[in-house]
Motif scaffolding. Structure first.
Motif, mmCIF file in Angstrom:
data_model
loop_
_atom_site.group_PDB
_atom_site.id
_atom_site.type_symbol
_atom_site.label_atom_id
_atom_site.label_comp_id
_atom_site.label_asym_id
_atom_site.label_seq_id
_atom_site.Cartn_x
_atom_site.Cartn_y
_atom_site.Cartn_z
ATOM 1 N N ALA A 48 0.819 -1.203 0.000
ATOM 2 C CA ALA A 48 0.000 0.000 0.000
ATOM 3 C C ALA A 48 0.848 1.246 0.000
ATOM 4 O O ALA A 48 2.016 1.247 0.333
ATOM 5 N N ALA A 49 0.211 2.326 -0.358
ATOM 6 C CA ALA A 49 0.870 3.621 -0.344
ATOM 7 C C ALA A 49 1.144 4.047 1.078
ATOM 8 O O ALA A 49 0.476 3.653 2.021
ATOM 9 N N GLY A 53 -0.764 4.169 5.714
ATOM 10 C CA GLY A 53 -0.040 3.380 6.692
ATOM 11 C C GLY A 53 -0.747 3.179 8.002
ATOM 12 O O GLY A 53 -0.363 2.320 8.782
ATOM 13 N N SER A 54 -1.783 3.944 8.307
ATOM 14 C CA SER A 54 -2.453 3.828 9.597
ATOM 15 C C SER A 54 -3.164 2.497 9.762
ATOM 16 O O SER A 54 -3.518 2.116 10.865
ATOM 17 N N TYR A 55 -3.400 1.763 8.690
ATOM 18 C CA TYR A 55 -4.105 0.489 8.759
ATOM 19 C C TYR A 55 -3.159 -0.667 9.040
ATOM 20 O O TYR A 55 -3.597 -1.791 9.321
ATOM 21 N N HIS A 263 -9.528 -4.438 4.989
ATOM 22 C CA HIS A 263 -10.072 -4.067 3.676
ATOM 23 C C HIS A 263 -9.145 -3.069 2.982
ATOM 24 O O HIS A 263 -8.872 -3.201 1.776
ATOM 25 N N ILE A 264 -8.683 -2.095 3.732
ATOM 26 C CA ILE A 264 -7.768 -1.103 3.140
ATOM 27 C C ILE A 264 -6.484 -1.788 2.680
ATOM 28 O O ILE A 264 -5.937 -1.484 1.608
ATOM 29 N N HIS A 265 -5.998 -2.724 3.466
ATOM 30 C CA HIS A 265 -4.810 -3.480 3.071
ATOM 31 C C HIS A 265 -5.056 -4.252 1.784
ATOM 32 O O HIS A 265 -4.203 -4.270 0.882
ATOM 33 N N LEU A 266 -6.234 -4.861 1.679
ATOM 34 C CA LEU A 266 -6.564 -5.628 0.490
ATOM 35 C C LEU A 266 -6.688 -4.738 -0.743
ATOM 36 O O LEU A 266 -6.370 -5.154 -1.862
ATOM 37 N N GLN A 267 -7.126 -3.486 -0.530
ATOM 38 C CA GLN A 267 -7.341 -2.554 -1.637
ATOM 39 C C GLN A 267 -6.155 -1.614 -1.838
ATOM 40 O O GLN A 267 -6.321 -0.475 -2.261
ATOM 41 N N GLY A 269 -4.204 0.085 0.142
ATOM 42 C CA GLY A 269 -4.029 1.290 0.941
ATOM 43 C C GLY A 269 -5.174 2.274 0.921
ATOM 44 O O GLY A 269 -5.036 3.391 1.425
ATOM 45 N N GLN A 270 -6.308 1.894 0.378
ATOM 46 C CA GLN A 270 -7.438 2.820 0.353
ATOM 47 C C GLN A 270 -8.746 2.040 0.325
ATOM 48 O O GLN A 270 -8.778 0.870 -0.040
#
Length: 996
Positions: A48-49, A53-55, A263-267, A269-270
């Motif tokens: 991810a970008a 990073g907060s995820y 989910h954010i990790h899977l997508q 970073g967003q």
């Protein structure tokens, strides 16, 4: 070690005391453990970008973890990446950890290493899921047969099948699967008696419409014609995606952490595009039934966790192309915009009669003989006929992954990644024959309980006969068991056929209650402990002679031959208990050590004195303790043995009696604590305890043991009910105990005690007659600034909830970890008041009030009662106030039904009231329609008058056959459902057999 979307390579060490996992920092080894997945893979390192990073906390690796070996309760073999090489370890605190052992041999080695340590709670089970299923039983009946006979609910059965088949919360590719059960997401009212409200459980979601079935079968035949025998990848299929995969799970749980971060990790970073997010149940159902590439089923959270439907964390989910700003999930109109109401009705739908008699079809599709096509092991043409065939790499054991890896490592890697990212079919549990159907409700041999809900009741289809059921509760002639308030009534479990009562004068009644068939009138036989009644009468009249005891249940009291000391107060007390039980069969009938007087207990309320602050109170206690003799003294607990003989000259007769009781415990159990005689004298003097302060919250019964609190020596005590002996006295609290709670799970039990010293302690109980309670607490829970007034616990939910004057605090039971403090001022839940005098309208925010009772329902609700405003409140397990209901009476007794759906209360209103736990309304609708929700004890059939005094205690017998009601005037009422329905059922069976 395996967790959702995270694989941590490491070393696992097993010793007799500990199981320890340590992460390996070797990047090369980590890459091998993660099977070479790239950083764009679901399970690999994040690609991810940086701005996202907060995820990353949700996908961070575990450096080290340690568990106690003695806490292991189950070892289960599992599939991982289509290979049978993983092990799930289940612990007593309900935590489950999954380890990928890389090979079956290593998995067996881990199993043997833990088993050799002989954990006390470990339940051995076979290594094959089908053997586990065959071995699993409910009260001596096989799991499937128990479901067929309606011994367990649909939800319980599906969870059991998922667990046995290897579905786990630790692997999103093998997440538990539940069915869509409804098709109606547009009506304003949900009709569970109409077939049109339900989906067709005979077919997968992709073919709920007949036209889709024809199209998919045509496609399957075309693919079948192009199949190459030696190429598994060319095998025909109906669907290119499985009904359960990591993306679907995260899509559903988007609004709930840690799944938001996953989910954010899977997508990358967003959060995904708004138009592709979960936003409406109606749209989701329509998509799953009209799009053959989207055939996802549901997950268990749809039946118990309303929080995932709310955007409580206010995540920015974006705006759709239609201009809709996403927030909470759009619910069906029949849910009235309330996720909790959706959960309640959705769970009712799962347990409805239509689902019950059709669920076996869905089990055949997911776990049974319709799961696999003919070209796979244990396959069947029925899977093709049901349009239930998926790509070959979704099936575990469809091919040998070890052979594939040896022959073609690249193909092995692709297949493994595809299975992990696009989901896996469960292990097949019923390969040979159709799953049996559940018997219809009207044919089930059900004995209706006093309060619990019979699953499926009130949901029979229009063409189905309604089951025979009781029409009302019958009261039987009351029995006088005491001459003052009956503050405790309890039936001993385990076939002991004993009824225990405690009155406000500490007299223990040990009555014989013989069980009789439910269709016999009365359905029990009760012999009163007349010796206890006589003693209670003697004390109330002021003519108490201590030492009264009996060898039998006859009506004439035996005289005591033991020595006594005249205290000058018109009464005699025992000088020593060392001779207790000296004659065969003798039993003491009065609880040792009086209850604390009013000023000592420091209970919270308008008429009671305020307790010291915690700091002041602890300082005062330590000053008194520091003046002791150096032997046996410490700040937090020394073992002190107190022995008093007849020559001791004590001024306070009640105090003398208490010390005599304590002396009797020295030989049997000892007195554990920090209280010396000076403390006892100073704390004891004062006014006597008010009868209104006494209630069931001070006692608990486990087997033949009675646990009691509120004694003036700051202890809780364990008394053997059959002998009356004081078994154990523990005084590690620094002030009087205000309440206790005893909870059990399996063969383990815990005692939770609360005190005026602002603390709560959790103790392990083993039921041993010598020392049933561990001498040191498992945890000491803090956080209160005032005396703790009430406490409740639940091992199933791993919760301890305690209340003081201005706080309601939640801890975990197994580890004593602080969870949250519930806000005592919350938004108004728009309470509607129906049954008693209406309350004034609430402001936008309402005050819960000082809490005098708290309970935890196994359905996940926290219930409180405040005497200040005479209100009951229902909180979610996460602390949201769901309902506030005025009761306009002082309540003394509270009792949950066995299923946790109904709360029974009694008090000064002289009526037992049945209320739904979720909204506190009268429980006379839905599955309890036709049953009275307010019962005053009167019965014309048996000429029984209404309750003549306030209700002080409530209890139910095993399986809720009878309801026992203890009254202020010393009477006990027995109530039971009328049994005419059983006679009608028997007559129909005899007619069917030709006897009429």
């Amino acid at each position: 070690m395996r967790a959702p979307l995270v694989v941590t390579p490491g070393i696992l060490e097993v010793t007799k005391e500990r199981i320890r996992f340590t992460r390996i920092d070797d990047e090369e080894e980590e890459e091998k453990t993660n099977n070479g997945w790239t950083q764009n893979s679901i399970h690999g390192a994040s690609g991810a970008a940086e701005e996202g990073g907060s995820y990353k906390w949700a996908v961070s690796h575990v450096d080290a973890r340690t568990w106690r070996t003695c806490d292991v309760v189950k070892l289960a073999y599992r599939h991982y990446s289509l290979r049978f090489v993983a092990m799930e370890v289940f612990f007593a605190d309900h935590s489950v950890v999954m380890f990928n052992c890389k090979s079956s041999a290593m998995c067996k080695k881990l199993h043997d290493a833990v088993s050799r340590c002989k954990p006390p709670y470990l339940v051995p089970q076979p290594d094959s899921p089908r053997k586990v299923l065959a071995q699993t039983s409910i009260q001596g009946v096989g799991l499937t047969e128990a479901w067929v006979q309606r011994e367990i609910t649909n939800f319980e059965y599906l969870m059991a099948l998922n667990t046995i088949a290897g579905r786990t919360y630790n692997d999103l590719a093998q997440y538990p699967i539940f069915p869509w059960v409804l098709s109606d997401y547009t009506s304003s009212e949900l009709n569970l008696s109409s077939r049109r409200s339900f989906r067709d459980l005979r077919y997968p979601m992709g073919i709920q419409h007949g036209r889709a079935r024809e199209d998919l079968q045509t496609r399957y035949r075309e693919l079948e014609s192009m199949t190459e025998p030696d190429d598994p990848a060319s095998a025909p299929f109906h669907y290119g995606a499985c009904y359960s995969n990591p993306a679907f799970v995260l899509w559903y749980l988007l609004r709930l952490e840690p799944f938001t971060s996953l989910h954010i990790h899977l997508q990358s970073g967003q959060i995904d595009k708004p138009d592709r997010l979960f936003q409406s149940l109606a749209k989701t159902y329509k998509g799953c039934t009209n799009n053959p590439t989207d055939v996802k089923e549901l997950i268990p959270e749809f039946f118990y966790q309303p929080e995932f439907l709310r955007n409580e964390n206010a995540f920015e989910l974006g705006t759709t192309q239609d201009g809709l700003k996403l927030g909470d999930v759009e619910l069906p109109p029949w849910a009235k915009g309330d996720p909790c109401e959706f959960m309640r009705l959705h769970r009712l739908a799962l347990e409805s009669e239509f689902v019950s008699i059709n669920l076996h079809h869905w089990v055949d599709l997911i776990f049974g003989y319709k799961q696999r096509p003919p070209h796979m092991p244990n396959g069947s043409a029925a899977a093709v006929e049901a349009c239930n065939v998926y790509r070959f790499y979704h099936y575990p054991d469809a091919f040998n992954m070890d052979e594939v890896e040896a022959a073609d490592p690249l193909t092995h890697e692709v297949w493994m990644k595809t299975a992990n990212e696009f989901g896996q079919v469960p292990v097949q549990l019923f390969p040979k024959r159709p799953h049996p159907q559940r018997i219809p409700l009207h044919e089930a041999d059900i004995i209706w309980p006093v309060a619990s809900v019979v699953p499926g009741a009130g949901t029979c289809l229009h063409n189905q006969p309604e089951p025979e059921r009781p029409k009302f509760l019958l009261s039987y002639p009351p029995r006088q068991v005491a001459s003052c308030a009956v503050i405790l009534v309890a039936e001993l479990s385990g076939g002991a056929e004993r009824l225990v009562t405690m009155d406000a004068e500490r007299v223990i009644g040990y009555h014989v209650k013989e069980k009789r068939p439910p269709d016999v009138v009365p359905p029990y036989k009760l012999r009163i402990d007349t010796q206890a009644l006589n003693l209670s009468t003697s004390i109330v009249r002021g003519n108490h002679v201590s030492g009264l005891r009996s060898d039998s249940f006859d009506s004439s009291p035996n005289k005591s031959s033991r020595d006594s000391v005249d205290t000058g107060g018109g009464a005699k007390v025992m000088a020593s208990l060392s001779s207790m039980g000296s004659s065969s069969g003798a039993r003491e009938r009065r609880l040792a050590v009086p209850f604390a007087p009013l000023h000592t207990s420091r209970r919270v309320g308008s008429s009671l004195t305020a307790p010291d602050s915690r700091a002041t109170h602890m300082s005062r206690r330590r000053q008194r303790m520091s003046s002791r003799d150096s032997t046996g003294s410490s700040d937090f607990g020394a073992v002190v043995s107190i022995a008093v003989t007849a020559s001791d000259n004590l001024a306070d007769p009640i105090f003398e009696e208490g010390l005599s009781d304590l002396s009797g415990s020295v030989d049997s159990a000892g007195v554990i604590g920090t209280t010396d005689t000076n403390d006892l004298v100073s704390e004891k003097r004062g006014p006597s305890t008010s009868e209104d302060e006494l209630g069931p919250h001070l006692f608990a019964v486990l087997g033949n043991l009675l646990f009691s609190s509120k004694h003036w020596d700051c202890s809780f005590k364990v008394t053997h009910l059959e002998t009356g002996k004081l078994v154990q006295s523990v005084a590690l609290h620094h002030d009087v105990l205000t309440c206790l709670a005893l909870v059990s799970e399996g063969n383990r039990s815990w005692l939770v005690t609360a005190s005026c010293d602002c603390t709560v302690m959790v103790w392990e109980v083993d039921g041993d007659d010598i020392q049933p309670v561990s001498p040191t607490p498992l945890h000491t829970l803090t956080g209160h600034d005032d005396a703790v007034t009430c406490v409740a616990a639940s091992p199933q939910l791993d919760l301890v909830v305690s209340a003081s004057q201005d706080s309601l605090i939640v801890h975990t039971l197994f580890h004593g970890t602080y969870v949250r403090t519930l806000d005592m001022v919350q938004p108004d839940p728009q309470t509607e008041n129906q049954e008693f005098s209406p309350m004034n309208s609430f402001d936008e925010r309402v005050t819960v009030g000082n809490i005098h009772w708290v309970g935890i329902s196994q359905q996940g609700f926290i219930i409180t009662y405040s005497l200040d405003n005479m209100c009951l409140c229902t909180f979610s397990v996460n602390g949201t106030l769901l309902r506030r209901q005025s009761v306009a009476e002082r309540l003394h007794a509270f009792l949950f039904s066995d299923d946790g759906k109904v709360l029974l209360t009694g008090g000064t209103g002289r009526a037992v009231v049945w209320r739904w736990v979720h909204d506190l309304k009268l429980a006379d609708n839905d599955s309890r329609v036709g049953f009275d929700a307010v019962v005053d004890g009167s019965c014309e059939q048996h000429k029984v008058p209404a309750f003549p005094a306030p209700i002080r205690s409530l209890a139910m017998s095993e399986h809720e056959r009878h309801l026992m009601v203890g009254l202020q005037n010393g009477q006990v009422y027995m109530l039971a459902p009328d049994s005419n329905y059983l006679r009608k059922r028997l007559q129909k069976q005899l007619e069917y057999l030709g006897f009429y």
